[in-house]
Structures are given as structure tokens and as C-alpha cells.
Design a protein around this motif. Structure first.
Motif, PDB file in Angstrom:
ATOM      1  N   LEU A  95       0.815  -1.222   0.000  1.00  0.00           N
ATOM      2  CA  LEU A  95       0.000   0.000   0.000  1.00  0.00           C
ATOM      3  C   LEU A  95       0.851   1.276   0.000  1.00  0.00           C
ATOM      4  CD1 LEU A  95      -2.675  -1.065   2.647  1.00  0.00           C
ATOM      5  CD2 LEU A  95      -2.958  -0.984   0.157  1.00  0.00           C
ATOM      6  N   ILE A  96       2.166   1.094   0.191  1.00  0.00           N
ATOM      7  CA  ILE A  96       3.029   2.275   0.286  1.00  0.00           C
ATOM      8  C   ILE A  96       3.268   2.817  -1.111  1.00  0.00           C
ATOM      9  CG2 ILE A  96       5.298   3.140   1.008  1.00  0.00           C
ATOM     10  CD1 ILE A  96       5.342   0.695   2.967  1.00  0.00           C
ATOM     11  N   GLN A  97       2.768   4.033  -1.346  1.00  0.00           N
ATOM     12  CA  GLN A  97       2.884   4.585  -2.693  1.00  0.00           C
ATOM     13  C   GLN A  97       3.965   5.634  -2.824  1.00  0.00           C
ATOM     14  OE1 GLN A  97      -0.851   5.895  -4.253  1.00  0.00           O
ATOM     15  NE2 GLN A  97      -1.888   3.992  -3.746  1.00  0.00           N
ATOM     16  N   ASN A  98       4.283   6.336  -1.717  1.00  0.00           N
ATOM     17  CA  ASN A  98       5.206   7.455  -1.907  1.00  0.00           C
ATOM     18  C   ASN A  98       6.475   7.365  -1.057  1.00  0.00           C
ATOM     19  OD1 ASN A  98       3.966   7.875   0.463  1.00  0.00           O
ATOM     20  ND2 ASN A  98       2.967   9.805  -0.087  1.00  0.00           N
ATOM     21  N   ASP A  99       6.740   6.205  -0.490  1.00  0.00           N
ATOM     22  CA  ASP A  99       8.010   5.974   0.216  1.00  0.00           C
ATOM     23  C   ASP A  99       8.372   7.086   1.202  1.00  0.00           C
ATOM     24  OD1 ASP A  99       8.128   3.705  -1.197  1.00  0.00           O
ATOM     25  OD2 ASP A  99       9.956   4.167  -2.309  1.00  0.00           O
ATOM     26  N   GLN A 100       7.363   7.616   1.902  1.00  0.00           N
ATOM     27  CA  GLN A 100       7.648   8.666   2.902  1.00  0.00           C
ATOM     28  C   GLN A 100       7.937   8.009   4.244  1.00  0.00           C
ATOM     29  OE1 GLN A 100       4.394  11.648   2.498  1.00  0.00           O
ATOM     30  NE2 GLN A 100       6.051  13.006   3.124  1.00  0.00           N
ATOM     31  N   TYR A 101       9.134   7.455   4.354  1.00  0.00           N
ATOM     32  CA  TYR A 101       9.491   6.733   5.576  1.00  0.00           C
ATOM     33  C   TYR A 101      10.014   7.689   6.631  1.00  0.00           C
ATOM     34  CZ  TYR A 101       9.272   2.560   2.634  1.00  0.00           C
ATOM     35  OH  TYR A 101       8.863   1.569   1.809  1.00  0.00           O
ATOM     36  N   ALA A 145       5.282   8.309   7.129  1.00  0.00           N
ATOM     37  CA  ALA A 145       4.676   9.622   7.338  1.00  0.00           C
ATOM     38  C   ALA A 145       3.330   9.649   6.622  1.00  0.00           C
ATOM     39  CB  ALA A 145       5.596  10.716   6.823  1.00  0.00           C
ATOM     40  N   SER A 146       3.286   9.074   5.439  1.00  0.00           N
ATOM     41  CA  SER A 146       2.000   8.838   4.800  1.00  0.00           C
ATOM     42  C   SER A 146       2.164   7.661   3.848  1.00  0.00           C
ATOM     43  CB  SER A 146       1.509  10.086   4.059  1.00  0.00           C
ATOM     44  OG  SER A 146       2.164  10.190   2.815  1.00  0.00           O
ATOM     45  N   PHE A 147       1.037   7.003   3.584  1.00  0.00           N
ATOM     46  CA  PHE A 147       1.086   5.875   2.646  1.00  0.00           C
ATOM     47  C   PHE A 147       0.889   6.349   1.211  1.00  0.00           C
ATOM     48  CE2 PHE A 147       0.792   3.625   6.518  1.00  0.00           C
ATOM     49  CZ  PHE A 147       1.226   2.335   6.277  1.00  0.00           C
ATOM     50  N   ALA A 148      -0.125   7.252   1.042  1.00  0.00           N
ATOM     51  CA  ALA A 148      -0.405   7.742  -0.301  1.00  0.00           C
ATOM     52  C   ALA A 148      -0.664   9.252  -0.244  1.00  0.00           C
ATOM     53  CB  ALA A 148      -1.603   7.011  -0.888  1.00  0.00           C
ATOM     54  N   ASN A 149      -1.640   9.635   0.556  1.00  0.00           N
ATOM     55  CA  ASN A 149      -2.015  11.039   0.613  1.00  0.00           C
ATOM     56  C   ASN A 149      -2.476  11.346   2.029  1.00  0.00           C
ATOM     57  OD1 ASN A 149      -4.106  13.178   0.700  1.00  0.00           O
ATOM     58  ND2 ASN A 149      -3.480  13.426  -1.434  1.00  0.00           N
ATOM     59  N   ASP A 150      -1.775  12.207   2.728  1.00  0.00           N
ATOM     60  CA  ASP A 150      -2.071  12.419   4.142  1.00  0.00           C
ATOM     61  C   ASP A 150      -3.455  13.032   4.347  1.00  0.00           C
ATOM     62  OD1 ASP A 150      -0.187  14.431   2.912  1.00  0.00           O
ATOM     63  OD2 ASP A 150      -0.859  15.617   4.626  1.00  0.00           O
ATOM     64  N   GLY A 151      -3.922  13.835   3.409  1.00  0.00           N
ATOM     65  CA  GLY A 151      -5.260  14.416   3.531  1.00  0.00           C
ATOM     66  C   GLY A 151      -6.328  13.339   3.503  1.00  0.00           C
ATOM     67  N   GLN A 152      -6.192  12.426   2.562  1.00  0.00           N
ATOM     68  CA  GLN A 152      -7.171  11.345   2.469  1.00  0.00           C
ATOM     69  C   GLN A 152      -7.100  10.440   3.695  1.00  0.00           C
ATOM     70  OE1 GLN A 152      -6.502   9.353  -1.241  1.00  0.00           O
ATOM     71  NE2 GLN A 152      -7.263  11.072  -2.460  1.00  0.00           N
ATOM     72  N   GLU A 153      -5.898  10.244   4.194  1.00  0.00           N
ATOM     73  CA  GLU A 153      -5.736   9.401   5.381  1.00  0.00           C
ATOM     74  C   GLU A 153      -6.412  10.059   6.590  1.00  0.00           C
ATOM     75  OE1 GLU A 153      -1.481   8.668   5.481  1.00  0.00           O
ATOM     76  OE2 GLU A 153      -1.605   7.813   3.465  1.00  0.00           O
ATOM     77  N   TYR A 154      -6.247  11.383   6.673  1.00  0.00           N
ATOM     78  CA  TYR A 154      -6.916  12.115   7.751  1.00  0.00           C
ATOM     79  C   TYR A 154      -8.433  11.931   7.654  1.00  0.00           C
ATOM     80  CZ  TYR A 154      -9.249  16.136   9.824  1.00  0.00           C
ATOM     81  OH  TYR A 154     -10.108  16.921  10.529  1.00  0.00           O
ATOM     82  N   PHE A 155      -8.985  12.137   6.450  1.00  0.00           N
ATOM     83  CA  PHE A 155     -10.434  12.031   6.299  1.00  0.00           C
ATOM     84  C   PHE A 155     -10.941  10.611   6.513  1.00  0.00           C
ATOM     85  CE2 PHE A 155     -10.153  16.258   4.296  1.00  0.00           C
ATOM     86  CZ  PHE A 155     -11.139  16.883   5.051  1.00  0.00           C
ATOM     87  N   ALA A 156     -10.101   9.624   6.261  1.00  0.00           N
ATOM     88  CA  ALA A 156     -10.518   8.244   6.540  1.00  0.00           C
ATOM     89  C   ALA A 156     -10.880   8.105   8.010  1.00  0.00           C
ATOM     90  CB  ALA A 156      -9.411   7.272   6.152  1.00  0.00           C
ATOM     91  N   PHE A 169     -15.663  -0.816   3.542  1.00  0.00           N
ATOM     92  CA  PHE A 169     -15.987   0.335   4.392  1.00  0.00           C
ATOM     93  C   PHE A 169     -14.973   1.468   4.218  1.00  0.00           C
ATOM     94  CE2 PHE A 169     -18.034  -3.227   6.477  1.00  0.00           C
ATOM     95  CZ  PHE A 169     -19.259  -2.723   6.889  1.00  0.00           C
ATOM     96  N   GLY A 170     -14.098   1.334   3.257  1.00  0.00           N
ATOM     97  CA  GLY A 170     -13.134   2.408   3.033  1.00  0.00           C
ATOM     98  C   GLY A 170     -12.011   2.435   4.057  1.00  0.00           C
ATOM     99  N   ILE A 171     -11.674   1.287   4.644  1.00  0.00           N
ATOM    100  CA  ILE A 171     -10.569   1.247   5.609  1.00  0.00           C
ATOM    101  C   ILE A 171      -9.265   1.561   4.892  1.00  0.00           C
ATOM    102  CG2 ILE A 171     -10.018  -1.225   5.319  1.00  0.00           C
ATOM    103  CD1 ILE A 171      -9.732  -1.354   8.397  1.00  0.00           C
ATOM    104  N   ARG A 172      -8.368   2.285   5.549  1.00  0.00           N
ATOM    105  CA  ARG A 172      -7.062   2.511   4.920  1.00  0.00           C
ATOM    106  C   ARG A 172      -5.986   2.751   5.973  1.00  0.00           C
ATOM    107  NH1 ARG A 172      -7.465   6.969   0.702  1.00  0.00           N
ATOM    108  NH2 ARG A 172      -5.208   6.699   0.618  1.00  0.00           N
ATOM    109  N   MET A 173      -4.756   2.445   5.599  1.00  0.00           N
ATOM    110  CA  MET A 173      -3.632   2.699   6.491  1.00  0.00           C
ATOM    111  C   MET A 173      -3.384   4.208   6.520  1.00  0.00           C
ATOM    112  SD  MET A 173      -2.519  -0.118   7.820  1.00  0.00           S
ATOM    113  CE  MET A 173      -1.000   0.453   8.571  1.00  0.00           C
ATOM    114  N   ILE A 174      -2.987   4.708   7.686  1.00  0.00           N
ATOM    115  CA  ILE A 174      -2.652   6.119   7.765  1.00  0.00           C
ATOM    116  C   ILE A 174      -1.232   6.285   8.295  1.00  0.00           C
ATOM    117  CG2 ILE A 174      -5.080   6.686   8.202  1.00  0.00           C
ATOM    118  CD1 ILE A 174      -4.104   7.550  11.066  1.00  0.00           C
TER     119      ILE A 174
END
Lengths: 404, 521
Positions: free
Chosen positions: A29-35, A45-56, A231-236
């Protein structure tokens, strides 16, 4: 035990940083390698998009990998007495299967760290915190019949947070999870292994934390994400978590304060009172470490205090210094964490204010520097003290949670 | 059950506890001293070693008690009688070439005129420095907080005392205070045996060798003791050191204090962050407005006080205190007067030192660092019976010696090691006093561990806590206890672990009483 990921099997000298027991499960699930590093582990720090992770987390369900959090198990005949002296809250009043948020201090009444205490059984506790402090825990155990073990590597943990977190857990088969009250924990099982679930979190929302033996990490993760798929679960990652905790008004070590073990300058260590945590200090429970210094501190009026503020503009006041007037003639505080809150549509911040400003009766201004098209601009915005938490939805406390 | 109610209960009837009791009782407080042993006195005690032969079983010389304290408490009226004062010191040599120190002069066949002149200079310099420190040693430890003008002035006064030495001597003082005695003595003297004899005064009872840093400071501490005792020098109480303790006890009792022996304190009672009394081993509880502990800091705060009432940082510091005794005590009952080489029969009552050279001291010191016993020790020998026939049956003598340096031996071989070491020491003595072995009627060696058991001192350290730079003045034994108060209100400390330090001085007891009366904190 350390999870046997490919990285963790390499010799120690080739392995500067560990992967958590869930890493292999979620690495696709790691798309942007923000380790980023957290107490010896690689985290995101984020998997794909921190805004979307917040809203999840605010709208569906977000999952945060808690494994690097430092965990100490404390057990033995004197465990209750030991814990009661170690931390500022009254542990004698704490029932088994409950969790409490607390701080612990050194002799000078300065905060070592804040964290949570789990009472697993009458004589068994777990202390969760961000920094390692085994020497302090061991030295504090002189004269007590307790055994202290660091279980950070043995226990894997996930925070499952958001309005439909309970639904997902029920769908996984954790029947009865809905009756858990905030700061209560329960023991469940999944596919033949034990899962401890506590209704706790760092997001200010409805949420749970799942604790298992590290060896079952992948199984738990797969079951959770299978149940949550629709249910739209996602890693944050930690960026989203930081937004969430600021909205919840929760403080973070090394951001709002430094552990008194690490401060160098004489006035950088903080008392719980300065952190606005009077409510976790029970001055009437008998002696605890740092109490005498805190009694002495109470005799003087509080010089500074961490409070929540609202900034009257739309730009985040990161690192802003706070002044008594629009002309910025006298500094009266500074911002430690700032956020344009997506949910509240408010420009909020945690800030230290000197007396008497923290009482909120006097006006104050924040000096904010904005980087606009490669040019710095200085702005001064008025701000106001506002109660914390900034965001506290009803669902956070509702038991059983709404069935969505 | 609560059996008694007192203003003050003092844990431990050592000399400091008794002094404290006497001062408090004289101030009109109701005082109870509870002593674990069957007899009061702590390490200042006289014990029967064999039928009719008695010996000072801990400290064996009186040399540092202030004369005003002795007068204040009327100890002479309460039975203190000195059988001898201003004892000479004789440094022994197995060739018979001894050196005698008498009233600030030194003599001996091999002591050159140059060394004699150097000794006069050395004695003057060191006494000048000790005198500068004395006001600090005789009073409460200075308060390092600078909140009030009184506190600021006190600290300024301390600096002024040093500056008053004059520019040259202040610099010299600051130079020597941190260095080791070995180097300092090398600067003054040529004669190796002379240097070693002087060095012994800096090292007795400590965990130091002559080359250890800070050993000059301990020498000055010792000199300050001689300066305050009203010219009695090295003195012997008639009936041994126990007689001093009995005089102190009588002084305390005369003022109204009560003393109970065989009453071991199990714990100090604390309620609502205040000491409220003690509980004895037998379960009996004694209520008190405050508690003064004469026990060493480790015993007081790691055993008698429940850690529930203490902070971790404080406990850490107490645990880390250096309190490993390295001095053993040798006691012999002799059938006749021993014949030490180079010592005339008339001088048998001198303090005798076995310390041939400073290197020999270092060699005696080295093994204890590795938990081993030395093959040749250094010693301070007192034959009190030469001055006080009441200690023995006619013709006999008792010899008491401080033997250094022994490890704190808690191995299973402890008993065998003690027996073997006693033989080593007797062999060594035989070289200095041929025939002494045959005169031995009874022998006893107390290792540091035995001292711990017999006198209840953690680690068997005479001074409770090492006399060292890091544990002097406002740091003795730890900053929170430096002025006899403790983190727990109503709990005070008065033992040798406190400022100014060890030896039989009574100053800590007197200062603690002053603090109790002030209600200081």
C-alpha cells in the motif's frame, strides 16, 4: 520477538532500522516511500495522501501501525504500589481492564513523559510511551516486588480509528466489542489467538487499539482489511495522525515538551501544571515521585501554561511567536503545534502563554512568516484562547457506538 | 500498639545520636534513643574480649571532638576521664629505625635536619589550610541556595575565608586541595618512612591510597579535628571509647532523655508526608513529633523508610554513595608487654604505625580493589592498657589495631579468608615485635563485613560515607540531606554520613539537634 521480515533477517550490522511486524502485510500500500524513523523502526509519514488518510479517520476508518510504541509490562505483588508512586494519577482507584492517561515526573516534578497505563489484571500493568526509559523504571523499582519487562518487540499493535471502526471489528467477529467504554479494554480471540482490544486512541474520535503477539501480525492485518474492505478502511501515516491529535488537543513529547531527561537548558523541563495537565495529577493520593516539588510549585502562581488558541486568519501559525500587541512589542508565548483544521474549518494551535495571558482575558497576536512564491512575508494575526479539545464528537464517548 | 509518645525519637545510640539526644533534652524536649544493640555507643564502644580484658572495639582514639561540646555536655562530670592525652606517634620499622612524632616535631636516627625543617614548614602550611576550613567543618554545612541575603553572605564568607589566606596561600590551597597526598609529600620530604607515616593520617578508615586524588582533603579534615579538641591531641578515655559513650548517655539522661537498648527499629513511620515515629522489630510503635536517624544514609533510606515516600532520583543517589569500608580491626589480648623494635618500653603507649613507605601503602591498597586481601598491611596500633590498667588483668595488655586495606568480603570463603588473614597479620606483627605471637592469648579480626554486622554500618565504612570531594560539605551525603533535614518533614539525620563527616566528633549530632530545634527544612 522481532518479526521475520526479509530485512529483519539480515545481520544486525546491515540493518540500521527494524521493520514492524505488519510491514510485510501493508507494504504493497506504500505509494510514496515517505518513511521516517520511530524508536528504531521504519514507519510511514503517509502511505499515499495524508489528507485522504486524515479524512478516513474522521469519516470511515483509518489504521495506524503502533508497533514501535514502547511498551513495558510491570507485574508482581507490589505492582499497584509501584505504579501509584511512579505516575501522577491514582492507580489504586483504577480497576482491572481499564486504561488511564497519565504523566510521570522526576524528583523535581518535571515531566519525564506522558503515556497510558493499562491495568491488565490486579497485579499486572502495561505502560505505553514514546521513549525508552528502562533505567528510570528499574531504579524506581528498588524496594518493590515487581518485574519489569520491555515487550515492545513481542507485542504488535494497530490503532483502528474512525466512526465505523466498531462496525469493522464486529464484522471481524469481535462480538461484544461495542460494549467497551472509553478507556476500557477487553480480551477477545481471533483464529485461535488472543486479541486484546482497548477503546483508546490518539485521534479524538471513536477508535480502538488491537494488541496481539507479534507472530500473528499478518493474520490480524489480513482479517482487518478484509472486513474493512468495503468500508473504506485505509492505512494512515504520522502526518494524518498529527492533524488528528492536534484537533483532539493531545500533546506530543518532543513537540509540546521535551522529556526532562533530555533538556539541557534549565527552564525547558515542564511540570504537569505547565502542560495544562492538572487533571491527571492527584495531589491527595499520598506521595508519588515529584510530589514534593509539585507542592512547592503550587505555592507560586503558574508562570506559563500550554493552552489551545484560535488564530483569526486562514494560514497555519506554525512556530509562531505570540505577542501582547499588534506591534509585537513584548513576547508572551509561542506556538508548539498549529493546524488549519479541515473538519472544524478553524485555524487552531497549541501554544505556551505566559501569565496572565493563558487565562484568555487579554488579546494577543501571532507573528507568522509565510513563504509565498519564494519570498517570505511577515503577518500578524490576532488570536484567542479557546478550550481544548478543539474537536470532540459525541461518537467518541457513545457506548455502544452508532451502528453504521 | 503505640507504647509511648515522645517529642523526638532517635534511631541509634551511637555517639552522634547521644550528643543529639543530650542537646535536645537540654532544650526541654522529651527524647527517646532506641539502640538495636545491647549496649549504647555504636562504634565507640568497649567490649570484653577475654575474661578481664577489654578493648575499644570500634574507634580507639579520641581526637576530633570539639572541646566546647565536651564542656557543654559536662562530660567530665558525667564520668569522662582521659587516661592519656597528646599521644606521641611512632612509625615502626622492622630494622628498628623508628621515627617519633611528638608535639609538632619529628625525630629519628634517619631523619635529616632538612626533613625536620621541612616538617615544621609542612605542619605550618597544612594547619593554616585546615584552620581555613575549620569554620565550615564545625558548623552546619553551608547552604548553597542564594535566595536570602543571609544565605548569600554565608557563601561569600566561605570565599572570604579562603581569600583571607593571602594570595599565595589561597592559590596553594586551591592547588593542593584536589591533588593526591603522595605527590604533595614528595614535594616536602626525602625520607620515605616519614612520608608514609604522615600519609596514614589522610588514609585511615578511607577507601583511599596515598596516590588517590583528594587525599590531601582528608588530611586537612583530620587536622581540623586536632585543632578543635582543645589541645588533647590523640587521647584515650579511661575505660576505652565505651566510657565516652557512657558519659554522653549520662549527660543525655541527666537532661531527661530516655535510652533503650536492644530495641531494633524496623521502620520509620510516615504519615501524610511527615515522620510520626518508629516501629520496633517486636511490633511496638513509638509515636514522636520527629525522628532523627543516627543510622547511615543507606540504612535509613533504603531499609527503614518505605520507598513509597521517596523519589527515585534521591534513592539513586543514596544507592550510589560510596560506603565500602576498607579498614579492619585487630584485637589481641597479650600475656605481657610486647617488644616492638625501636620502641622503648616507656613508649609502648604511643600510637604506632606500620607503613614503611608510601609505595608499601599503595601495594597494601591495590588488592582490595580486586576483592583480594593484601599480603602486607598498613596499621595503626594502640595499646591502651599501657595507660589504663583497668582494661586488663595485671601484666596483660590489649592491642587494638586498624588494619588496612581489606575488601568487603561477602563470598562463601569469608570465614576461611578471615582466619588466613589473621595469620598473615600476626606474622607481619612478629617481624616488628618478635615474640608477640607467643604472647597472644586471644585474637579477633573484624573485617569490614564484620564491622557492618557488629555496628550496623552499611558496607562497614567507619565514616558511613566515604570522605571525599563529592561527598563533602553541601554534598554530604547528598544535597537533600546536607543540613540534616530530609525530603520527609520531621525526619532528620545525624550520623557520620552527614556533614562534617566521620570520626568521633559529635558535631553532626549537635548540628542535627540545632536543626530539629529550629524546625529547619
Amino acid at each position: 520477538m522481532i518479526a521475520n521480515t526479509a530485512n529483519n533477517q539480515r545481520p544486525i550490522f546491515e540493518r540500521p532500522i527494524l521493520e514492524t511486524p505488519f510491514y510485510e502485510s501493508y507494504k504493497h500500500l506504500i505509494q510514496n516511500d515517505q518513511y521516517e524513523e520511530w524508536s528504531g523502526y521504519t514507519t510511514l509519514a503517509s502511505f499515499a495522501n495524508d489528507g485522504q488518510e486524515y479524512f478516513a479517520v474522521r469519516n470511515t476508518c483509518g489504521v495506524y501501525d503502533l508497533c514501535p510504541m514502547i511498551k513495558y509490562d510491570i507485574s508482581g505483588a507490589d505492582a499497584e504500589r509501584y505504579m501509584n508512586r511512579l505516575v501522577t494519577r491514582n492507580i489504586k482507584k483504577m480497576l482491572p481492564e481499564r486504561v488511564t492517561y497519565t504523566v510521570w515526573c522526576n524528583d523535581d516534578g518535571h515531566v519525564i513523559e506522558d503515556g497510558t497505563v493499562f491495568r491488565l489484571a490486579p497485579t499486572e500493568f502495561r505502560l505505553c510511551c514514546a521513549e525508552r526509559q528502562i533505567e528510570w523504571l528499574l531504579d524506581s523499582s528498588i524496594g518493590y516486588d515487581v518485574v519489569i519487562t520491555e515487550v515492545t518487540q513481542d507485542i504488535a499493535a494497530l490503532a483502528v480509528q474512525g466512526p465505523i471502526s466498531c462496525n469493522i471489528l464486529k464484522k471481524m467477529g469481535f462480538t461484544g466489542v461495542e460494549v467497551l467504554k472509553p478507556f476500557q479494554l477487553g480480551n477477545f480471540s481471533l483464529n485461535g489467538y488472543d486479541v486484546m482490544i482497548s477503546r483508546t486512541g490518539f485521534t479524538g474520535d471513536l477508535g480502538y487499539e488491537l494488541w496481539i503477539d507479534a507472530e500473528h501480525a499478518d493474520d490480524l492485518w489480513q482479517a482487518l482489511f478484509k472486513a474493512g474492505e468495503l468500508f473504506g478502511i485505509r492505512m494512515i501515516g504520522s502526518l494524518a495522525l498529527d492533524m488528528l491529535r492536534i484537533e483532539a488537543g493531545l500533546i506530543l513529547v518532543n513537540v509540546e515538551y521535551m522529556s526532562c531527561f533530555q533538556t539541557v537548558r534549565p527552564n525547558r523541563a515542564r511540570t504537569p501544571f505547565e502542560l495544562g495537565l492538572d487533571w491527571v495529577v492527584d495531589m491527595n493520593k499520598g506521595h508519588f515521585i515529584g510530589r514534593r516539588a509539585l507542592v512547592a510549585a503550587q505555592k507560586n502562581s503558574l508562570k506559563r501554561k500550554l493552552v489551545g488558541i484560535d488564530v483569526d486568519w486562514n494560514k497555519q501559525a506554525d512556530g509562531a511567536l505570540l505577542y501582547d500587541s499588534k506591534t509585537c512589542s513584548r513576547q508572551i508565548g509561542e506556538v508548539t503545534s498549529a493546524l488549519w483544521s479541515p473538519t472544524l474549518k478553524r485555524n487552531i494551535a497549541l501554544a505556551y502563554l505566559d501569565a496572565p495571558y493563558y487565562a484568555g482575558e487579554k488579546s494577543m497576536w501571532a507573528e507568522v512568516y509565510l513563504h509565498r512564491e519564494c519570498q517570505w512575508e511577515r503577518k500578524v494575526y490576532e488570536c484567542h484562547v479557546t478550550p481544548k479539545p478543539f474537536y470532540a464528537p459525541e461518537r467518541k464517548r457513545l457506548t455502544p457506538p452508532e451502528d453504521l | 500498639m503505640t507504647s509511648q509518645q515522645k517529642d523526638i525519637v532517635i534511631v541509634g545510640g551511637g555517639h552522634n545520636g547521644l550528643v543529639c539526644a543530650a542537646y535536645l533534652a537540654r532544650a526541654g524536649r522529651s527524647v527517646l534513643v532506641v539502640e538495636a544493640a545491647a549496649e549504647i555507643g555504636g562504634a565507640a564502644r568497649t567490649r570484653e574480649l577475654a575474661p578481664g580484658a577489654r578493648v575499644s572495639s570500634g574507634a580507639h582514639l579520641l581526637h576530633a571532638m570539639p572541646d566546647d561540646l565536651i564542656n557543654d555536655l559536662n562530660l567530665t562530670a558525667h564520668g569522662l576521664k582521659l587516661s592519656s592525652v597528646r599521644l606521641n606517634t611512632v612509625s615502626l620499622n622492622n630494622t628498628g629505625s623508628s621515627i617519633v612524632f611528638a608535639d609538632n616535631t619529628v625525630s629519628g636516627a634517619e631523619v635529616t635536619a632538612k626533613d625536620k625543617a621541612a616538617f615544621a614548614r609542612f605542619d605550618k602550611d597544612m594547619n593554616r589550610f585546615a584552620k581555613a576550613l575549620r569554620p565550615v567543618f564545625d558548623k552546619l554545612a553551608p547552604d548553597v541556595s542564594i535566595e536570602t541575603w543571609g544565605q548569600r553572605l554565608e557563601l561569600l564568607g566561605l570565599g572570604w575565608t579562603l581569600r583571607k589566606l593571602g594570595r599565595y596561600h589561597m592559590r596553594e590551597f586551591l592547588r593542593v586541595i584536589g591533588i593526591n597526598f603522595y605527590d604533595l609529600l614528595d614535594e616536602y620530604f626525602d625520607n620515605a618512612q616519614l612520608k608514609a607515616a604522615i600519609a596514614m593520617d589522610a588514609l585511615l578508615g578511607s577507601e583511599w591510597g596515598a596516590r588517590s586524588m583528594g587525599s590531601v582533603l582528608t588530611y586537612l579534615y583530620r587536622l581540623a579535628g586536632y585543632q578543635r579538641n582543645g589541645g588533647m591531641g590523640l587521647a584515650l578515655p579511661e575505660g576505652g571509647m565505651g566510657a565516652l559513650s557512657h558519659a554522653l548517655a549520662k549527660a543525655a539522661e541527666a537532661a531527661g532523655a530516655e535510652i533503650r537498648t536492644g530495641a531494633r527499629v524496623k521502620r520509620i513511620l510516615i504519615d501524610d508526608d511527615r515522620a510520626t515515629g518508629v516501629e520496633l522489630e517486636n511490633g511496638e510503635r513509638i509515636a514522636a513529633g520527629c525522628v532523627v536517624s543516627n543510622a547511615d544514609p543507606k540504612q535509613t533510606f533504603l531499609k527503614l523508610v518505605n520507598p513509597d515516600h521517596l523519589d527515585t532520583g534521591f534513592i539513586r543517589r543514596i544507592r550510589n554513595l560510596r560506603s565500602k569500608g576498607k579498614a579492619a580491626k585487630l584485637h589481641l589480648v597479650l600475656s605481657g608487654a610486647p617488644a616492638f623494635k625501636g620502641v622503648e618500653a616507656a613508649n609502648l603507649g604511643s600510637r604506632m604505625l606500620i607503613a614503611p613507605t608510601m609505595d608499601e601503602i599503595e601495594l597494601a591498597f591495590n588488592p582490595c580493589k580486586y576483592k583480594r586481601y593484601p599480603t602486607a598491611s598498613v596499621m595503626e596500633i594502640i595499646i591502651a592498657s599501657a595507660h589504663d590498667s583497668s582494661l586488663v588483668s595485671s601484666g596483660q595488655h590489649v592491642l587494638s589495631a586498624v588494619v588496612q586495606y581489606l575488601p568487603y568480603d561477602d563470598t562463601p570463603e569469608e570465614d576461611a579468608n578471615r582466619t588466613a588473614f589473621l595469620e598473615t597479620v600476626l606474622d607481619q606483627l612478629e617481624q616488628y615485635a618478635p615474640g608477640i605471637r607467643a604472647q597472644v592469648m586471644a585474637a579477633e579480626l573484624l573485617t569490614p563485613r564484620d564491622i557492618e554486622r557488629q555496628f550496623g554500618i552499611s558496607g562497614g565504612h567507619w565514616h558511613h560515607v566515604e570522605l571525599a570531594f563529592e561527598t563533602f560539605l553541601f554534598n554530604r551525603p547528598v544535597p537533600a540531606l546536607a543540613r540534616h533535614c530530609s525530603p520527609i518533614s520531621g525526619l532528620y539525620v545525624c550520623g557520620a554520613g552527614c556533614h562534617p563527616g566521620g570520626n568521633v566528633t559529635g558535631i553532626a549530632g549537635r548540628n542535627a539537634a540545632q536543626q530539629v530545634l529550629r524546625g529547619g527544612h
